[in-house]
Each structure stands twice: as structure tokens, then as C-alpha cells.
Design an enzyme around this catalytic site. Sequence first.
Site, PDB file in Angstrom:
ATOM      1  N   ASP A   1      43.271  65.455  27.501  1.00 13.51           N
ATOM      2  CA  ASP A   1      42.256  66.009  28.353  1.00 13.51           C
ATOM      3  C   ASP A   1      42.002  65.081  29.697  1.00 13.51           C
ATOM      4  OD1 ASP A   1      41.897  67.886  26.608  1.00 13.51           O
ATOM      5  OD2 ASP A   1      40.077  67.137  25.378  1.00 13.51           O
TER       6      ASP A   1
ATOM      7  N   ASN B   1      39.680  61.916  22.631  1.00 15.16           N
ATOM      8  CA  ASN B   1      40.814  62.195  23.636  1.00 15.16           C
ATOM      9  C   ASN B   1      41.918  60.990  23.591  1.00 15.16           C
ATOM     10  OD1 ASN B   1      39.483  64.408  24.583  1.00 15.16           O
ATOM     11  ND2 ASN B   1      38.454  63.377  26.184  1.00 15.16           N
TER      12      ASN B   1
ATOM     13  N   ASP C   1      37.686  60.748  31.183  1.00 18.87           N
ATOM     14  CA  ASP C   1      36.848  61.211  30.095  1.00 18.87           C
ATOM     15  C   ASP C   1      37.352  60.383  28.844  1.00 18.87           C
ATOM     16  OD1 ASP C   1      34.841  62.550  28.539  1.00 18.87           O
ATOM     17  OD2 ASP C   1      35.868  64.453  28.154  1.00 18.87           O
TER      18      ASP C   1
END
Length: 270
Positions: free
Chosen positions: A215, A201, A196
Amino acid sequence: MSLRPELSGTPTGPVPVPAVVTALAGDDAVTPVWRNALGGLTFRLDGGDGVRYVKWVAAGTPEIDLPGEAERLAWAWPWARVPPVLGHGSDAEGSWLVTAAVDGRSAVEARWKAEPAVAAAAIGRGLRLLHDALPVDRCPFDWDVPRRLGRVDERIAEGDGTAEWSPEHRRLGVVEARALLDAPPEVDRLVVCHGDACAPNTLLGDDGSFAAHVDLGSLGVADRWADLAVATWSLGWNFGPGLDDVLLDAYGIDPDQRRTAYYRLLYDLA
């Protein structure tokens, strides 16, 4: 998960604090810092022993697997700049993951939105470091196309349609989009992907350098373009157009329109 900014971001109103977060905090100050597209929450706990973060998601949210993220973080930690896991658990209301703080601030904070090229370059360098550092042959997790297509089919069977997709894919319709996903491009290079790689992130240092990744609940082996396609896509959501080449130059790779288009469609539908 960090989807388009209209679907996730810093909470702007009151946020109910789950009972387990209150219990974990004790006397520490509790500050909500992120709400994702599926309603998952992240809280910052500030106290005399330092800073911790708690991710919490309600029971019955299959797209977010916090025990799985804890396992992935623990595996990646010896090689990559990721938050150390302090604990995790679940109860009837939901599940949670506690991590130690790492130095750095989100690439989408106001400071870096004012210097988007700096942020884009740091994201590209950070992804290259991750892809080069994590050993594919020792990774027990996968994020390959067949596994993700299974989730696409689940979503379609559940009735998800074009209204949930990004605008650029809605014109395809379900049948055409699903058919396109049956023809993946040849793998460029297998790496352990972030899973992701959206701009929020990546954490940056005060000097604009890459600091850490967060994450990583979908971390696994896949073609590196599965990350690069989403990382460049998210630049437009968070900073505006025209930054893809900055990220790719910092990573050290030329653009690839076919792989980019395929992996953006897969990310959207899965």
C-alpha cells in the site's frame, strides 16, 4: 490507506465482487481480504499459477490513486521489498491494481497481535530499511507539507470537520488545527517515505522479521517523521498502548514529541 481499525479491516460479511475482478480471476478462487476506510477493496486470487492480489476502488474516489500506486511500486521495486506490479487499469465503475504475492503476512494478523512487541520492532526495522534504501535524489514523487496542506484545505472547503478527525484532535477545532499546521517543524531528515506506514501495511515473516511493505500509493519524499509519527500512532490502534519506544528503538531514533504531534495532525486532516 489504512486508518484506525474501526474504519478499515478484514471484511466480516458478504462482499460484492466487481465484474473486473471476476474477469481477472478467471478460474482462480476469489477471497476478499481487506476493506479500507474509503470503501476500497483488496481481493486474493488463488489459482494454478500462484497467488495474486487485486486492489479495486470505485470511480470518483480521488483519495485513492491506483495508477499512481502502480507507478510508485514500479519505481521502488529495484531497491525495496514491495509487491511486483502485474497490471492496472480503469473503467466506468472503478480502477484496479494487480500485484504478485510476496512472502509475509500482515503485522496485524492474530499471531502478531499476540506478540505485539515483535510486530512493532519489525515495523521499525522495515521503515529504516525503506528510508535508507530508496534514493531521495532519484525519486520523482513528493509527499511534502505544502502538497498535503493543499489537501487539508480541500477537505475543509468540502465541509469536512472535527467529526472526521481522531478524538485527540477534535478539541482543537478547525481554525486552531489549521493554524498549527502552518508552523511545521524543521525537517529532521528527508527520505522517500512510505506514505501510509500503518501497521497493516508491513508484512512479517514467520520468524517475526520484516518481510515487505504494501500500500504505497502516497510514497514520496518527506521528513522521515511523517512516516514515524503515523507508524507509532497506529500501534495503539492495532495493539494497544506502550509500544512506541519499541518501534523507535528498532528504527534507531529517539522520540520527538513535536514532530510526532505535527505529523499526526497533518495525517489526520489530510
